[in-house]
Design a protein around this motif. Structure first.
Motif, PDB file in Angstrom:
ATOM      1  N   ILE A 120      -3.681  -0.164  -7.624  1.00 21.69           N
ATOM      2  CA  ILE A 120      -4.997   0.327  -7.201  1.00 21.69           C
ATOM      3  C   ILE A 120      -4.837   1.550  -6.294  1.00 21.69           C
ATOM      4  CG2 ILE A 120      -7.040  -0.302  -5.869  1.00 21.69           C
ATOM      5  CD1 ILE A 120      -6.295  -3.275  -6.791  1.00 21.69           C
ATOM      6  N   ILE A 121      -3.974   1.429  -5.291  1.00 24.18           N
ATOM      7  CA  ILE A 121      -3.753   2.543  -4.371  1.00 24.18           C
ATOM      8  C   ILE A 121      -3.041   3.687  -5.090  1.00 24.18           C
ATOM      9  CG2 ILE A 121      -2.462   3.237  -2.303  1.00 24.18           C
ATOM     10  CD1 ILE A 121      -3.222   0.597  -1.053  1.00 24.18           C
ATOM     11  N   ALA A 122      -2.208   3.382  -6.061  1.00 24.55           N
ATOM     12  CA  ALA A 122      -1.541   4.423  -6.848  1.00 24.55           C
ATOM     13  C   ALA A 122      -2.572   5.272  -7.582  1.00 24.55           C
ATOM     14  CB  ALA A 122      -0.567   3.795  -7.836  1.00 24.55           C
ATOM     15  N   ALA A 123      -3.575   4.627  -8.188  1.00 23.05           N
ATOM     16  CA  ALA A 123      -4.611   5.366  -8.915  1.00 23.05           C
ATOM     17  C   ALA A 123      -5.438   6.231  -7.963  1.00 23.05           C
ATOM     18  CB  ALA A 123      -5.513   4.397  -9.671  1.00 23.05           C
ATOM     19  N   VAL A 124      -5.778   5.687  -6.787  1.00 21.35           N
ATOM     20  CA  VAL A 124      -6.535   6.451  -5.795  1.00 21.35           C
ATOM     21  C   VAL A 124      -5.732   7.655  -5.317  1.00 21.35           C
ATOM     22  CG1 VAL A 124      -7.507   6.386  -3.472  1.00 21.35           C
ATOM     23  CG2 VAL A 124      -7.910   4.495  -5.035  1.00 21.35           C
ATOM     24  N   THR A 125      -4.441   7.439  -5.038  1.00 20.75           N
ATOM     25  CA  THR A 125      -3.573   8.529  -4.563  1.00 20.75           C
ATOM     26  C   THR A 125      -3.488   9.642  -5.592  1.00 20.75           C
ATOM     27  OG1 THR A 125      -2.271   6.957  -3.258  1.00 20.75           O
ATOM     28  CG2 THR A 125      -1.265   9.096  -3.728  1.00 20.75           C
ATOM     29  N   ALA A 126      -3.321   9.269  -6.853  1.00 22.56           N
ATOM     30  CA  ALA A 126      -3.235  10.270  -7.922  1.00 22.56           C
ATOM     31  C   ALA A 126      -4.510  11.093  -8.002  1.00 22.56           C
ATOM     32  CB  ALA A 126      -2.956   9.580  -9.255  1.00 22.56           C
ATOM     33  N   GLY A 127      -5.662  10.446  -7.823  1.00 25.35           N
ATOM     34  CA  GLY A 127      -6.921  11.170  -7.854  1.00 25.35           C
ATOM     35  C   GLY A 127      -7.094  12.099  -6.657  1.00 25.35           C
ATOM     36  N   LEU A 128      -6.758  11.604  -5.469  1.00 25.53           N
ATOM     37  CA  LEU A 128      -6.908  12.413  -4.260  1.00 25.53           C
ATOM     38  C   LEU A 128      -6.034  13.663  -4.270  1.00 25.53           C
ATOM     39  CD1 LEU A 128      -7.068   9.685  -1.454  1.00 25.53           C
ATOM     40  CD2 LEU A 128      -8.866  11.325  -2.025  1.00 25.53           C
ATOM     41  N   LEU A 129      -4.821  13.531  -4.801  1.00 25.07           N
ATOM     42  CA  LEU A 129      -3.857  14.634  -4.744  1.00 25.07           C
ATOM     43  C   LEU A 129      -3.782  15.426  -6.050  1.00 25.07           C
ATOM     44  CD1 LEU A 129      -0.924  12.819  -2.872  1.00 25.07           C
ATOM     45  CD2 LEU A 129      -2.758  14.226  -1.911  1.00 25.07           C
ATOM     46  N   ALA A 161       0.832  -1.204   0.000  1.00 25.39           N
ATOM     47  CA  ALA A 161       0.000   0.000   0.000  1.00 25.39           C
ATOM     48  C   ALA A 161       0.867   1.255   0.000  1.00 25.39           C
ATOM     49  CB  ALA A 161      -0.926  -0.007   1.211  1.00 25.39           C
ATOM     50  N   ALA A 162       1.909   1.269   0.849  1.00 25.79           N
ATOM     51  CA  ALA A 162       2.797   2.429   0.900  1.00 25.79           C
ATOM     52  C   ALA A 162       3.519   2.611  -0.437  1.00 25.79           C
ATOM     53  CB  ALA A 162       3.807   2.260   2.030  1.00 25.79           C
ATOM     54  N   GLY A 163       3.957   1.507  -1.021  1.00 27.55           N
ATOM     55  CA  GLY A 163       4.605   1.595  -2.325  1.00 27.55           C
ATOM     56  C   GLY A 163       3.670   2.117  -3.392  1.00 27.55           C
ATOM     57  N   GLY A 164       2.395   1.690  -3.345  1.00 24.81           N
ATOM     58  CA  GLY A 164       1.418   2.187  -4.301  1.00 24.81           C
ATOM     59  C   GLY A 164       1.167   3.669  -4.141  1.00 24.81           C
ATOM     60  N   ALA A 165       1.043   4.124  -2.885  1.00 26.59           N
ATOM     61  CA  ALA A 165       0.830   5.548  -2.640  1.00 26.59           C
ATOM     62  C   ALA A 165       2.008   6.374  -3.145  1.00 26.59           C
ATOM     63  CB  ALA A 165       0.600   5.786  -1.148  1.00 26.59           C
ATOM     64  N   LEU A 166       3.223   5.870  -2.889  1.00 26.96           N
ATOM     65  CA  LEU A 166       4.421   6.579  -3.357  1.00 26.96           C
ATOM     66  C   LEU A 166       4.470   6.614  -4.880  1.00 26.96           C
ATOM     67  CD1 LEU A 166       7.094   7.969  -2.675  1.00 26.96           C
ATOM     68  CD2 LEU A 166       8.172   5.704  -2.631  1.00 26.96           C
ATOM     69  N   ALA A 167       4.144   5.489  -5.527  1.00 27.17           N
ATOM     70  CA  ALA A 167       4.156   5.442  -6.996  1.00 27.17           C
ATOM     71  C   ALA A 167       3.127   6.411  -7.569  1.00 27.17           C
ATOM     72  CB  ALA A 167       3.872   4.018  -7.473  1.00 27.17           C
ATOM     73  N   GLY A 168       1.938   6.480  -6.956  1.00 32.50           N
ATOM     74  CA  GLY A 168       0.916   7.410  -7.422  1.00 32.50           C
ATOM     75  C   GLY A 168       1.364   8.853  -7.272  1.00 32.50           C
ATOM     76  N   LEU A 169       2.015   9.166  -6.125  1.00 35.31           N
ATOM     77  CA  LEU A 169       2.490  10.525  -5.887  1.00 35.31           C
ATOM     78  C   LEU A 169       3.583  10.914  -6.879  1.00 35.31           C
ATOM     79  CD1 LEU A 169       2.653  13.102  -4.169  1.00 35.31           C
ATOM     80  CD2 LEU A 169       4.204  11.889  -2.629  1.00 35.31           C
ATOM     81  N   VAL A 170       4.548  10.018  -7.080  1.00 36.60           N
ATOM     82  CA  VAL A 170       5.667  10.315  -7.995  1.00 36.60           C
ATOM     83  C   VAL A 170       5.153  10.500  -9.417  1.00 36.60           C
ATOM     84  CG1 VAL A 170       7.754   9.370  -9.037  1.00 36.60           C
ATOM     85  CG2 VAL A 170       7.399   9.181  -6.566  1.00 36.60           C
ATOM     86  N   THR A 171       4.271   9.606  -9.861  1.00 35.14           N
ATOM     87  CA  THR A 171       3.722   9.724 -11.215  1.00 35.14           C
ATOM     88  C   THR A 171       2.966  11.030 -11.380  1.00 35.14           C
ATOM     89  OG1 THR A 171       3.461   7.320 -11.270  1.00 35.14           O
ATOM     90  CG2 THR A 171       2.306   8.582 -12.955  1.00 35.14           C
ATOM     91  N   LEU A 172       2.206  11.398 -10.368  1.00 30.79           N
ATOM     92  CA  LEU A 172       1.445  12.645 -10.406  1.00 30.79           C
ATOM     93  C   LEU A 172       2.374  13.851 -10.515  1.00 30.79           C
ATOM     94  CD1 LEU A 172      -1.254  14.161 -10.135  1.00 30.79           C
ATOM     95  CD2 LEU A 172      -0.979  14.023  -7.658  1.00 30.79           C
ATOM     96  N   VAL A 173       3.430  13.878  -9.703  1.00 28.60           N
ATOM     97  CA  VAL A 173       4.373  15.009  -9.729  1.00 28.60           C
ATOM     98  C   VAL A 173       5.066  15.102 -11.086  1.00 28.60           C
ATOM     99  CG1 VAL A 173       6.524  15.885  -8.745  1.00 28.60           C
ATOM    100  CG2 VAL A 173       4.724  15.018  -7.226  1.00 28.60           C
ATOM    101  N   VAL A 174       5.470  13.951 -11.627  1.00 23.74           N
ATOM    102  CA  VAL A 174       6.155  13.946 -12.933  1.00 23.74           C
ATOM    103  C   VAL A 174       5.240  14.482 -14.022  1.00 23.74           C
ATOM    104  CG1 VAL A 174       7.108  12.450 -14.730  1.00 23.74           C
ATOM    105  CG2 VAL A 174       7.772  12.103 -12.347  1.00 23.74           C
TER     106      VAL A 174
END
Length: 548
Positions: A242-251, A187-200
């Protein structure tokens, strides 16, 4: 060619479902399931769809979860983080721990890892489906926010455990408590991947904005690819896509995406997001309907040994009611614990009303994510043998989705009628206050800048007075307790009616010029686009003033 025809047929069916919902007032999920079943029935259409599980998961899950995260009420999520977190994570693990072994005990032919996988995929709830079943205005805002926040986060938590259980079924070993540690890491890895992808991608949007003269469609396409990119990046590093996609949407809004794209791209992006959410949610329920005839014809023998249809129906109803009981027990227990904790801190605490607990329990219907998840179960084991219990899991999940929707549609309106609603809608009050503040700021800016205009002082004053009068009319229409409020609202509606009539006349005049070949396609497209934008803005303000 067959695939292209199938996609077009599904898109057409989703469009038809929207029309049928409008004509019949039947909730969209029921219409779409029935329409899909009709298309699949041999006598009517006979459409048969073979779904690739991995493709199905990649195609539907990331955009749906991303859009849910994008539209989630962030402030309410922060305010209700404790009850939402307990529902989204505590209830998911509680459901899996209780329902998984129970399923395996009731249906021994269902392997324990598959039983846990089914319990996990039945954990996510669907707030969008709830919204289609009842009028949001009849549900207390706090309860609706709880359902929305839970649905967003339990999609992620339930599907992550589901993936663990499927992996265990492929390898042959599964222990629930051994998933907690890996779950946190994944889950933590997914959140980090979503955040990094979003920032990029936000930086990519910033670069495109600096280049200038970039077509808005390019910026919209970058936004469109974001959930898929976040999902794929996370999966490449064995984290939760899954968590990466949610993180990207939230942020998404926090990242400054909207700051780097133009007005046209922002408007188009919102329209595209809404269209994708409608189409993909509709397609998932259509696909459920398309599978329904096969599901009915091929009832798993494990639950049809005594009666061909009565026993399977009884199993589905019992499983649905069991999930409702598990949910109700957790909701009441969790509310009791929080009540005691608040009292021990010496604060005033209120007990959760019984009907609120009922609404929160029955409102946890299963929907698109559950179906998308269960359809992603692999067809074969690594040794080439059929995946054990796949057809049974799909049958039970499909039955629970339909049964939970029916129960909610029948019972939820009665339960919500027993709930106490706030005397004033806080969102409408908040919107009115924001409109007043915005209009006041606009008046201050106009007064400040009017004197510094290059034009003559008389013209500048006249222009400023006209604008200030329109903003003061907005303030008067939005203020509560204003003696001139009714008159201001009536005047505002009359002005809007005249403007809409004027826009309609403009549109007819432009169309007539085009028919007479006095203007070309490019000119008519530009003018029609401007008129549509003006009318859309006007109707939006008109709706807000009407609610006020």
């Amino acid at each position: 060619m067959h695939t292209a025809e199938l996609v077009l047929q599904l898109l057409f069916a989703v469009a038809v479902s929207g029309l049928l919902v409008r004509l019949t007032r039947i909730p969209a999920p029921f219409v779409q399931i029935a329409l899909g079943a009709a298309l699949a029935w041999p006598q009517l259409g006979g459409i048969h769809v073979m779904l690739d599980p991995e493709l199905f998961l990649l195609l539907f899950i990331p955009p749906l979860l991303f859009i849910d995260g994008l539209n989630a009420p962030k402030r309410e999520l922060r305010e209700l983080w404790l009850p939402i977190g307990s529902l989204a994570f505590g209830l998911v693990f509680f459901t899996i721990a209780v329902v998984g072994p129970l399923l395996h005990w009731l249906i021994p032919a269902l392997p324990l890892p598959v039983a846990y996988a089914l319990a996990a995929v039945l954990s996510p709830t669907d707030a969008v489906a709830v919204s289609s079943l009842i009028d949001r205005a009849k549900m207390p805002p706090r309860l609706m926010h709880l359902l929305e926040g839970e649905a967003l986060l339990n999609d992620a938590s339930g599907l992550v455990v589901f993936r663990f259980a499927i992996a265990a079924a492929l390898t042959g070993t599964f222990v629930l408590k051994s998933t907690y540690g890996p779950f946190v890491l994944v889950a933590a890895g997914g959140a980090l991947a979503g955040l990094v992808t979003l920032v990029v991608l936000a930086q990519a949007q910033r670069f495109l904005a600096k280049l200038g003269d970039i077509a808005p469609e390019v910026q919209v396409l970058v936004n469109l690819l974001l959930p898929f990119a976040a999902y794929i990046v996370a999966e490449q590093f064995h984290a939760s896509g899954i968590i990466a996609a949610v993180t990207a949407g939230l942020l998404f809004r926090w990242s400054g995406m909207y700051k780097h794209i133009g007005l046209a791209a922002g408007i188009q992006s919102n329209i595209v997001s809404g269209t994708i959410a409608f189409v993909f949610n509709g397609m998932v329920f259509l696909l459920l309907g398309l599978q329904l005839p096969d599901i009915i014809r091929k009832v798993p023998p494990e639950i049809a040994s005594r009666h061909a249809w009565l026993e399977p129906l009884a199993v589905i109803v019992a499983l649905t009611i069991g999930l409702l009981i598990v949910r109700f027990v957790f909701v009441m227990g969790n509310a009791k614990i929080r009540y005691i904790a608040v009292r021990l801190r010496g604060r005033v605490a209120s007990r959760m009303p019984l009907f609120a607990a009922f609404a929160l329990s029955i409102g946890g219907v299963r929907g698109a994510v559950t179906l998308a998840g269960v359809m992603s179960i692999p067809l074969l084991l690594p040794n080439g043998a059929p995946f054990p219990g796949r057809d049974l899991a799909i049958f039970l999940a499909a039955g629970v989705i339909i049964c939970s929707l029916v129960i909610a549609a029948l019972v939820l309106p009665f339960i919500t009628s027993k709930l106490t609603l706030p005397s004033d809608n806080p969102l409408e009050t908040e919107e009115r206050a924001a409109r007043i503040a915005a209009a006041s700021a606009a008046i201050a800016t106009i007064q400040e800048r009017a004197g510094g205009l290059a034009a003559s002082e008389e013209l500048a004053t006249a222009a400023a007075e006209r604008l200030i009068a329109s903003y003061r009319l907005r303030i008067a229409a939005a203020e509560d307790g204003n003696a001139q409020q009714d008159e201001a609202r009536t005047l505002s509606r009359l002005e809007d009616d005249l403007r809409l009539a004027a826009i309609a006349s403009e549109r007819l005049a432009v169309r007539e010029l085009f028919v007479k070949r006095k203007i070309g396609d490019e000119t008519v497209n530009r003018l029609m686009s401007d008129l549509a934008m003006t009318e859309a803005t006007l109707r939006k303000f008109r709706g807000a003033n009407t609610k006020a």
